[in-house]
Design a protein around this motif. Structure first.
Motif, PDB file in Angstrom:
ATOM      1  N   LEU A 200     -55.032  14.152  24.761  1.00 37.13           N
ATOM      2  CA  LEU A 200     -56.249  13.881  24.008  1.00 37.13           C
ATOM      3  C   LEU A 200     -55.920  13.100  22.749  1.00 37.13           C
ATOM      4  CD1 LEU A 200     -59.344  14.756  23.568  1.00 37.13           C
ATOM      5  CD2 LEU A 200     -58.378  16.557  22.132  1.00 37.13           C
ATOM      6  N   PHE A 201     -56.779  12.133  22.422  1.00 48.28           N
ATOM      7  CA  PHE A 201     -56.753  11.495  21.105  1.00 48.28           C
ATOM      8  C   PHE A 201     -58.039  11.905  20.413  1.00 48.28           C
ATOM      9  CE2 PHE A 201     -58.620   8.072  18.552  1.00 48.28           C
ATOM     10  CZ  PHE A 201     -57.757   8.145  17.472  1.00 48.28           C
ATOM     11  N   ILE A 202     -57.925  12.298  19.147  1.00 48.95           N
ATOM     12  CA  ILE A 202     -59.109  12.722  18.407  1.00 48.95           C
ATOM     13  C   ILE A 202     -59.012  12.272  16.960  1.00 48.95           C
ATOM     14  CG2 ILE A 202     -58.106  14.983  17.893  1.00 48.95           C
ATOM     15  CD1 ILE A 202     -60.942  16.154  18.174  1.00 48.95           C
ATOM     16  N   THR A 203     -60.149  11.865  16.411  1.00 48.92           N
ATOM     17  CA  THR A 203     -60.252  11.557  14.984  1.00 48.92           C
ATOM     18  C   THR A 203     -61.130  12.622  14.359  1.00 48.92           C
ATOM     19  OG1 THR A 203     -60.077   9.175  15.370  1.00 48.92           O
ATOM     20  CG2 THR A 203     -61.021   9.858  13.277  1.00 48.92           C
ATOM     21  N   LEU A 204     -60.612  13.275  13.327  1.00 48.43           N
ATOM     22  CA  LEU A 204     -61.365  14.298  12.607  1.00 48.43           C
ATOM     23  C   LEU A 204     -61.635  13.799  11.203  1.00 48.43           C
ATOM     24  CD1 LEU A 204     -59.259  17.343  13.771  1.00 48.43           C
ATOM     25  CD2 LEU A 204     -61.487  16.645  14.639  1.00 48.43           C
ATOM     26  N   GLU A 205     -62.808  14.117  10.703  1.00 51.19           N
ATOM     27  CA  GLU A 205     -63.172  13.684   9.362  1.00 51.19           C
ATOM     28  C   GLU A 205     -63.233  14.882   8.435  1.00 51.19           C
ATOM     29  OE1 GLU A 205     -66.570  11.055   7.055  1.00 51.19           O
ATOM     30  OE2 GLU A 205     -66.726  11.378   9.199  1.00 51.19           O
ATOM     31  N   ASN A 206     -62.522  14.787   7.335  1.00 52.34           N
ATOM     32  CA  ASN A 206     -62.599  15.794   6.296  1.00 52.34           C
ATOM     33  C   ASN A 206     -63.667  15.320   5.319  1.00 52.34           C
ATOM     34  OD1 ASN A 206     -62.297  17.367   3.977  1.00 52.34           O
ATOM     35  ND2 ASN A 206     -60.100  17.633   4.313  1.00 52.34           N
TER      36      ASN A 206
ATOM     37  N   ASP B 275     -47.700  -2.681   8.548  1.00 54.16           N
ATOM     38  CA  ASP B 275     -48.537  -3.885   8.518  1.00 54.16           C
ATOM     39  C   ASP B 275     -50.030  -3.544   8.528  1.00 54.16           C
ATOM     40  OD1 ASP B 275     -46.203  -5.326   8.524  1.00 54.16           O
ATOM     41  OD2 ASP B 275     -46.234  -5.701  10.678  1.00 54.16           O
ATOM     42  N   ILE B 276     -50.403  -2.676   9.425  1.00 53.84           N
ATOM     43  CA  ILE B 276     -51.762  -2.133   9.454  1.00 53.84           C
ATOM     44  C   ILE B 276     -51.588  -0.652   9.102  1.00 53.84           C
ATOM     45  CG2 ILE B 276     -53.758  -1.583  10.885  1.00 53.84           C
ATOM     46  CD1 ILE B 276     -53.168  -4.067  12.533  1.00 53.84           C
ATOM     47  N   PRO B 277     -51.992  -0.246   7.899  1.00 58.26           N
ATOM     48  CA  PRO B 277     -51.730   1.136   7.463  1.00 58.26           C
ATOM     49  C   PRO B 277     -52.464   2.164   8.329  1.00 58.26           C
ATOM     50  CG  PRO B 277     -52.469  -0.231   5.627  1.00 58.26           C
ATOM     51  CD  PRO B 277     -52.662  -1.028   6.879  1.00 58.26           C
ATOM     52  N   TYR B 278     -51.759   3.190   8.730  1.00 53.98           N
ATOM     53  CA  TYR B 278     -52.341   4.306   9.475  1.00 53.98           C
ATOM     54  C   TYR B 278     -51.403   5.499   9.387  1.00 53.98           C
ATOM     55  CZ  TYR B 278     -48.929   3.141  13.068  1.00 53.98           C
ATOM     56  OH  TYR B 278     -47.754   2.883  13.734  1.00 53.98           O
ATOM     57  N   ASN B 279     -51.944   6.657   9.629  1.00 53.04           N
ATOM     58  CA  ASN B 279     -51.189   7.892   9.832  1.00 53.04           C
ATOM     59  C   ASN B 279     -51.655   8.445  11.166  1.00 53.04           C
ATOM     60  OD1 ASN B 279     -49.820   8.006   7.304  1.00 53.04           O
ATOM     61  ND2 ASN B 279     -51.743   8.653   6.367  1.00 53.04           N
ATOM     62  N   LEU B 280     -50.708   8.859  11.989  1.00 51.82           N
ATOM     63  CA  LEU B 280     -51.052   9.409  13.290  1.00 51.82           C
ATOM     64  C   LEU B 280     -50.197  10.643  13.521  1.00 51.82           C
ATOM     65  CD1 LEU B 280     -52.539   9.267  16.003  1.00 51.82           C
ATOM     66  CD2 LEU B 280     -50.810   7.633  16.784  1.00 51.82           C
TER      67      LEU B 280
ATOM     68  N   ILE C  21     -58.177   2.299  15.660  1.00 50.26           N
ATOM     69  CA  ILE C  21     -57.685   1.657  14.431  1.00 50.26           C
ATOM     70  C   ILE C  21     -58.260   0.248  14.295  1.00 50.26           C
ATOM     71  CG2 ILE C  21     -55.578   0.453  13.647  1.00 50.26           C
ATOM     72  CD1 ILE C  21     -55.937   3.147  12.376  1.00 50.26           C
ATOM     73  N   LEU C  22     -58.215  -0.512  15.375  1.00 56.82           N
ATOM     74  CA  LEU C  22     -58.754  -1.874  15.308  1.00 56.82           C
ATOM     75  C   LEU C  22     -60.252  -1.850  15.035  1.00 56.82           C
ATOM     76  CD1 LEU C  22     -56.701  -3.628  18.129  1.00 56.82           C
ATOM     77  CD2 LEU C  22     -56.311  -3.686  15.654  1.00 56.82           C
ATOM     78  N   ASP C  23     -60.959  -0.910  15.634  1.00 57.61           N
ATOM     79  CA  ASP C  23     -62.391  -0.772  15.380  1.00 57.61           C
ATOM     80  C   ASP C  23     -62.637  -0.409  13.913  1.00 57.61           C
ATOM     81  OD1 ASP C  23     -65.184  -0.591  16.308  1.00 57.61           O
ATOM     82  OD2 ASP C  23     -64.950   1.549  15.826  1.00 57.61           O
TER      83      ASP C  23
ATOM     84  N   ARG D 198     -56.106  11.606  12.260  1.00 54.63           N
ATOM     85  CA  ARG D 198     -56.022  11.195  13.668  1.00 54.63           C
ATOM     86  C   ARG D 198     -54.894  11.948  14.354  1.00 54.63           C
ATOM     87  NH1 ARG D 198     -57.623   6.445  10.938  1.00 54.63           N
ATOM     88  NH2 ARG D 198     -59.603   5.685  11.746  1.00 54.63           N
ATOM     89  N   TRP D 199     -55.198  12.425  15.555  1.00 59.04           N
ATOM     90  CA  TRP D 199     -54.278  13.308  16.284  1.00 59.04           C
ATOM     91  C   TRP D 199     -54.164  12.902  17.743  1.00 59.04           C
ATOM     92  CZ3 TRP D 199     -51.832  17.482  13.942  1.00 59.04           C
ATOM     93  CH2 TRP D 199     -52.242  17.742  12.630  1.00 59.04           C
ATOM     94  N   ILE D 200     -52.951  13.032  18.271  1.00 57.27           N
ATOM     95  CA  ILE D 200     -52.718  12.932  19.715  1.00 57.27           C
ATOM     96  C   ILE D 200     -52.061  14.235  20.140  1.00 57.27           C
ATOM     97  CG2 ILE D 200     -51.308  11.855  21.520  1.00 57.27           C
ATOM     98  CD1 ILE D 200     -51.899   9.167  20.254  1.00 57.27           C
ATOM     99  N   TRP D 201     -52.636  14.838  21.168  1.00 51.12           N
ATOM    100  CA  TRP D 201     -52.087  16.053  21.754  1.00 51.12           C
ATOM    101  C   TRP D 201     -51.729  15.758  23.204  1.00 51.12           C
ATOM    102  CZ3 TRP D 201     -54.824  18.518  25.812  1.00 51.12           C
ATOM    103  CH2 TRP D 201     -54.220  19.682  26.297  1.00 51.12           C
ATOM    104  N   VAL D 202     -50.532  16.163  23.621  1.00 52.16           N
ATOM    105  CA  VAL D 202     -50.114  16.066  25.023  1.00 52.16           C
ATOM    106  C   VAL D 202     -49.609  17.452  25.423  1.00 52.16           C
ATOM    107  CG1 VAL D 202     -48.516  15.007  26.662  1.00 52.16           C
ATOM    108  CG2 VAL D 202     -49.591  13.607  24.892  1.00 52.16           C
ATOM    109  N   LYS D 203     -50.238  18.002  26.445  1.00 49.73           N
ATOM    110  CA  LYS D 203     -49.983  19.379  26.870  1.00 49.73           C
ATOM    111  C   LYS D 203     -48.504  19.643  27.157  1.00 49.73           C
ATOM    112  CE  LYS D 203     -51.983  22.665  30.114  1.00 49.73           C
ATOM    113  NZ  LYS D 203     -53.022  22.756  31.146  1.00 49.73           N
ATOM    114  N   GLU D 204     -47.894  18.774  27.929  1.00 52.18           N
ATOM    115  CA  GLU D 204     -46.467  18.918  28.238  1.00 52.18           C
ATOM    116  C   GLU D 204     -45.798  17.568  28.057  1.00 52.18           C
ATOM    117  OE1 GLU D 204     -45.390  20.976  31.869  1.00 52.18           O
ATOM    118  OE2 GLU D 204     -47.403  21.852  31.925  1.00 52.18           O
ATOM    119  N   PHE D 205     -44.641  17.586  27.435  1.00 47.05           N
ATOM    120  CA  PHE D 205     -43.870  16.353  27.319  1.00 47.05           C
ATOM    121  C   PHE D 205     -42.394  16.654  27.524  1.00 47.05           C
ATOM    122  CE2 PHE D 205     -41.707  12.704  25.775  1.00 47.05           C
ATOM    123  CZ  PHE D 205     -42.520  11.676  26.202  1.00 47.05           C
TER     124      PHE D 205
END
Length: 144
Positions: free
Chosen positions: A60-66, A17-22, A102-104, A74-81
């Motif tokens: 951590l959530f991070i947005t990187l620009e190419n 519905d709201i296009p994104y890649n995560l 995303i909303l922003d 857009r990336w989410i990293w979690v040290k341990e899961f």
């Protein structure tokens, strides 16, 4: 973290519905995550967040620009899961950062009038993430 290469898991989800890649990376040290990003994206990462030290980060959530391709990653990293309450709440916390971003990016203000959009997007993402993690860690059973 010992065993980063063996324990690290990568997966991604996409929105309809709201296009994104995560993209998600779990179960590795922050340093290993940064090396993985550099290798995967073939970029020289300049983001200030990347300069942080692993000592105090669990997620951590991070947005990187190419700049070359004019696209965001857009990336989410979690040290341990491992499905503990703390790790699930860490993942939920980072996903909220993504929803806000995303909303922003779509210029949808965060307000009482738009709370259903926020709630729907968050619920949709959480559901997809739990489904992906269940495939990666099949011994864990979550009631549907």
């Amino acid at each position: 973290m010992e065993g980063d290469r063996e324990n690290m898991k990568y997966f991604y989800i996409q929105g309809e519905d709201i296009p994104y890649n995560l993209n998600f990376v779990v179960n590795c040290s922050f340093d290993y995550f940064v090396r993985y990003l550099k290798l995967k994206l073939k970029l020289k990462l300049k983001d200030k967040t990347i300069e942080l030290k692993d000592d105090f980060l669990d997620g951590l959530f991070i947005t990187l620009e190419n700049e070359e391709k004019k696209e965001l990653s857009r990336w989410i990293w979690v040290k341990e899961f491992n499905w503990t309450i703390n790790e699930q709440s860490m993942m939920a916390h980072e996903i909220i950062h993504f929803v806000m971003a995303i909303l922003d990016h779509k210029e949808i203000p965060i307000s009482k009038q738009n709370e259903e959009i926020f709630a729907y997007l968050y619920q949709s993402i959480i559901k997809k993430v739990w489904q992906k993690l269940q495939v990666l860690y099949p011994k864990i059973k979550i009631k549907k």
